[in-house]
Design an enzyme around this catalytic site. Structure first.
Site, PDB file in Angstrom:
ATOM      1  NE  ARG A  17      -1.901  -2.221   3.334  1.00 43.95           N
ATOM      2  CZ  ARG A  17      -2.254  -2.614   4.565  1.00 43.95           C
ATOM      3  NH1 ARG A  17      -3.392  -2.206   5.086  1.00 43.95           N
ATOM      4  NH2 ARG A  17      -1.473  -3.415   5.272  1.00 43.95           N
ATOM      5  N   GLY A  79       2.285 -13.933   6.202  1.00 42.93           N
ATOM      6  CA  GLY A  79       1.527 -13.394   7.332  1.00 42.93           C
ATOM      7  C   GLY A  79       2.398 -13.138   8.553  1.00 42.93           C
TER       8      GLY A  79
HETATM    9  C1  UD1 Z   1      -1.576  -5.934  11.692  1.00 46.20           C
HETATM   10  C2  UD1 Z   1      -2.444  -6.823  12.590  1.00 46.20           C
HETATM   11  C3  UD1 Z   1      -3.665  -6.013  13.011  1.00 46.20           C
HETATM   12  C4  UD1 Z   1      -3.231  -4.744  13.731  1.00 46.20           C
HETATM   13  C5  UD1 Z   1      -2.245  -3.925  12.889  1.00 46.20           C
HETATM   14  C6  UD1 Z   1      -1.641  -2.828  13.738  1.00 46.20           C
HETATM   15  C7  UD1 Z   1      -2.161  -9.144  11.849  1.00 46.20           C
HETATM   16  C8  UD1 Z   1      -2.748 -10.269  11.125  1.00 46.20           C
HETATM   17  N1  UD1 Z   1      -2.835  -7.997  11.855  1.00 46.20           N
HETATM   18  O1  UD1 Z   1      -2.308  -5.631  10.526  1.00 46.20           O
HETATM   19  O2  UD1 Z   1      -4.478  -6.787  13.863  1.00 46.20           O
HETATM   20  O3  UD1 Z   1      -4.364  -3.975  14.068  1.00 46.20           O
HETATM   21  O4  UD1 Z   1      -1.162  -4.756  12.416  1.00 46.20           O
HETATM   22  O5  UD1 Z   1      -0.881  -1.928  12.984  1.00 46.20           O
HETATM   23  O6  UD1 Z   1      -1.103  -9.312  12.429  1.00 46.20           O
HETATM   24  N2  UD1 Z   1       4.984  -8.622   8.113  1.00 46.20           N
HETATM   25  C9  UD1 Z   1       5.981  -9.556   7.955  1.00 46.20           C
HETATM   26  N3  UD1 Z   1       5.705 -10.688   7.269  1.00 46.20           N
HETATM   27  C10 UD1 Z   1       4.480 -10.965   6.750  1.00 46.20           C
HETATM   28  C11 UD1 Z   1       3.469  -9.998   6.909  1.00 46.20           C
HETATM   29  C12 UD1 Z   1       3.741  -8.837   7.607  1.00 46.20           C
HETATM   30  O7  UD1 Z   1       7.101  -9.367   8.425  1.00 46.20           O
HETATM   31  O8  UD1 Z   1       4.329 -12.020   6.149  1.00 46.20           O
HETATM   32  C13 UD1 Z   1       5.302  -7.375   8.842  1.00 46.20           C
HETATM   33  C14 UD1 Z   1       5.139  -6.151   7.979  1.00 46.20           C
HETATM   34  O9  UD1 Z   1       6.371  -5.834   7.349  1.00 46.20           O
HETATM   35  C15 UD1 Z   1       4.723  -5.080   8.983  1.00 46.20           C
HETATM   36  C16 UD1 Z   1       4.034  -5.875  10.083  1.00 46.20           C
HETATM   37  O10 UD1 Z   1       4.394  -7.217   9.905  1.00 46.20           O
HETATM   38  O11 UD1 Z   1       5.836  -4.407   9.529  1.00 46.20           O
HETATM   39  C17 UD1 Z   1       2.498  -5.740  10.029  1.00 46.20           C
HETATM   40  O12 UD1 Z   1       2.046  -6.183   8.770  1.00 46.20           O
HETATM   41  P1  UD1 Z   1       0.859  -5.481   8.007  1.00 46.20           P
HETATM   42  O13 UD1 Z   1       0.627  -6.208   6.745  1.00 46.20           O
HETATM   43  O14 UD1 Z   1       1.084  -4.038   7.938  1.00 46.20           O
HETATM   44  O15 UD1 Z   1      -0.358  -5.792   9.018  1.00 46.20           O
HETATM   45  P2  UD1 Z   1      -1.695  -4.966   9.182  1.00 46.20           P
HETATM   46  O16 UD1 Z   1      -2.602  -5.264   8.060  1.00 46.20           O
HETATM   47  O17 UD1 Z   1      -1.382  -3.539   9.433  1.00 46.20           O
HETATM   48 CA    CA Z   2       0.408  -2.316   9.357  1.00 40.94          CA
END
Ligand code: UD1
Ligand code: CA
Length: 452
Positions: A17, A79
């Site tokens: 995004r 995830g």
């Molecule tokens: C996530 C939470 C959500 C919370 C929000 C707060 C989950 C499923 N959801 O959503 O409940 O309200 O954060 O900001 O956890 N990342 C990885 N590997 C992956 C996916 C993500 O390292 O496979 C890292 C991303 O780089 C990021 C963080 O995890 O720094 C959060 O990921 P993001 O996709 O932004 O989660 P949200 O949709 O914001």
């Molecule tokens: Ca996030």
């Protein structure tokens, strides 16, 4: 912070995004990447053992963060739960694990300490952190029954009734290492995104009868998750307000805080005035009674007391008491400027020492030079420090007078009280007290113009 605490920071996602070729956590809030914001805050809270989960463009992320943390690699971004699984060895079986997201840069060290105390004092197996969001869209919702935590539901998976809940998941958690590890083992991805959600581990741990709670944090602004450039702007605004307010309450005058950008690690003494359009970055330190700006950018430089810097750029420079810089000066790395010096318009100083009381007033380049006290530079002086292969130093001793348009071809020394005549190209040392003229003599041709 207990040494038995491990910290995991999630930073493997691309951040689709953000619509950027740069990985999300490397985007900056003011002068610091989001990743560094979170790491520095953890270190400030006393964390010693930090593991960052990298994946998307991991080489670039690791290079930018450096070797002050450990890393685990997530090959495919399946995830947040899957991300944490990659740090299995780091998690181990003992103590507690604090988990933060690399895209939540505004959390404060005091809040981290508070979360750790809440978790350990209640002897929880899992502790989540929530806040009441003015606009909960996009965040996971905290579902409770009679006030007791039940589960976290992601936006995509939430029913309309669940979507109406405004208590949301901050993305910060702390677990007993053993409880987290076993919960991750059974994690499923049967949800709207097909991802392994870290958020599900709380429900899993609770269902095993282990103590699971979600702590409500007070300040929503600390948990702003950055998913887009618009969020990045919002986070920057929050941080700017926080930093500028702190400086103003500590006695710094900021004429227009709306367009004054001061980094988190900058220090400013009271009674200094910061004029509009100024950016202060890195480890910059500014003394008292200075006037900085307008439209000035200072990076990792030390400015002592009573200094004035107007419409100029400084990078890794040092400026001593009562010196004036600018307008339109450029002090580059290694510029070390003494007291009561004047650096005027269109002057560039690089890797040079300029001693007390010297004046470099206009249109001058001083590179790789050692300049004594009370030296006067005429307009348009150039130190020719580079022959295309190597760099050489120029030495100008105390009280020398450099005439306008002098070229000093290094290596060369101009002695004490020596004078170079205007327009000279000096490539031999000038003795103390001597006058050096190195230019063609002028000839006048009488009546020449009349013949035209
Ligand atoms: C996530 C939470 C959500 C919370 C929000 C707060 C989950 C499923 N959801 O959503 O409940 O309200 O954060 O900001 O956890 N990342 C990885 N590997 C992956 C996916 C993500 O390292 O496979 C890292 C991303 O780089 C990021 C963080 O995890 O720094 C959060 O990921 P993001 O996709 O932004 O989660 P949200 O949709 O914001
Ligand atoms: Ca996030």
């Amino acid at each position: 912070m207990s040494t038995n605490l491990k910290v995991i920071i999630l930073a493997a996602g691309q951040g689709t995004r953000m619509k950027s070729k740069v990985p999300k956590v490397l985007h900056k809030v003011l002068d610091k990447t989001m990743a560094d914001c979170v790491i520095d805050t953890c270190l400030e809270a006393g964390a010693e053992d930090i593991c960052v989960i990298v994946g998307h463009q991991s080489m670039m992320v690791k290079k930018m963060i450096g070797d002050r943390v450990k890393y685990a690699f997530q090959k495919e971004q399946l995830g947040t739960g899957h991300a944490v699984m990659q740090a299995g060895d780091f998690i181990g079986e003992d103590g507690n694990v604090l988990i933060l997201c690399g895209d939540t840069p505004l959390i404060r060290p005091e809040t981290i300490k508070q979360i750790i105390s809440f978790h350990t004092e209640n002897d929880n197996s899992a502790t989540g952190v929530s806040f009441i969001a003015e606009n909960p869209t996009g965040y996971g919702r905290i579902i409770r029954e009679q006030g007791k935590f039940v589960k976290i539901v992601e936006q995509k998976d939430a029913t309309p009734k669940e979507q109406a809940v405004n208590e949301v998941n901050s993305g910060v958690y702390i677990f007993k290492a053993a409880s987290l590890k076993s919960a991750l083992e059974g994690l499923k991805n049967n949800n709207a995104s097909g991802e392994y959600y870290l958020t599900d581990t709380l429900e899993v741990i609770k269902s095993k009868g282990e103590k699971t709670e979600v702590m409500k944090a007070e300040d929503e602004t600390e948990f702003l998750g950055v998913n887009s450039k618009l969020d990045l702007y919002k986070a920057t605004k929050v941080l700017m307000n926080r930093i500028n307010e702190k400086h103003m309450l500590e006695g710094v005058s900021i004429i227009n805080p709306e367009n004054t950008y001061i980094g988190q690690d900058v220090k400013i003494a009271p009674d200094t005035i910061i004029l509009p359009g100024t950016s202060l970055k890195g480890k910059t330190k500014i003394g008292t009674d200075c006037i900085i700006g307008p439209n000035t950018e200072i990076t990792s430089s030390e400015i002592k007391d009573g200094v004035s810097i107007k419409m100029s750029v400084l990078d890794n420079a040092y400026v001593d008491n009562y010196t004036t810089v600018g307008p339109f000066a450029y002090l580059r790395p290694g510029a070390h400027v003494g007291e009561h010096v004047r650096i005027g318009d269109f002057v560039e100083i690089k890797n040079s020492n300029i001693d007390d009381g010297t004046k470099v007033s206009h249109l001058t380049y001083v590179g790789d030079s050692d300049v004594g006290k009370g030296v006067n530079f005429g307009c348009g002086t150039v130190t020719a420090n580079y022959d295309g292969v190597s760099k050489y130093r120029t030495t100008i001793k105390d009280n020398a007078f450099i005439g306008c348009n002098t070229n000093l071809i290094a290596p060369v020394t101009v002695g004490e009280y020596a004078v170079t005549a205007a327009g000279s190209t000096i490539n031999k040392d000038v003795p103390d007290h001597a006058l050096s003229i190195a230019r063609k003599r002028q000839i006048n041709i009488d009546e020449w113009a009349k013949k035209k």
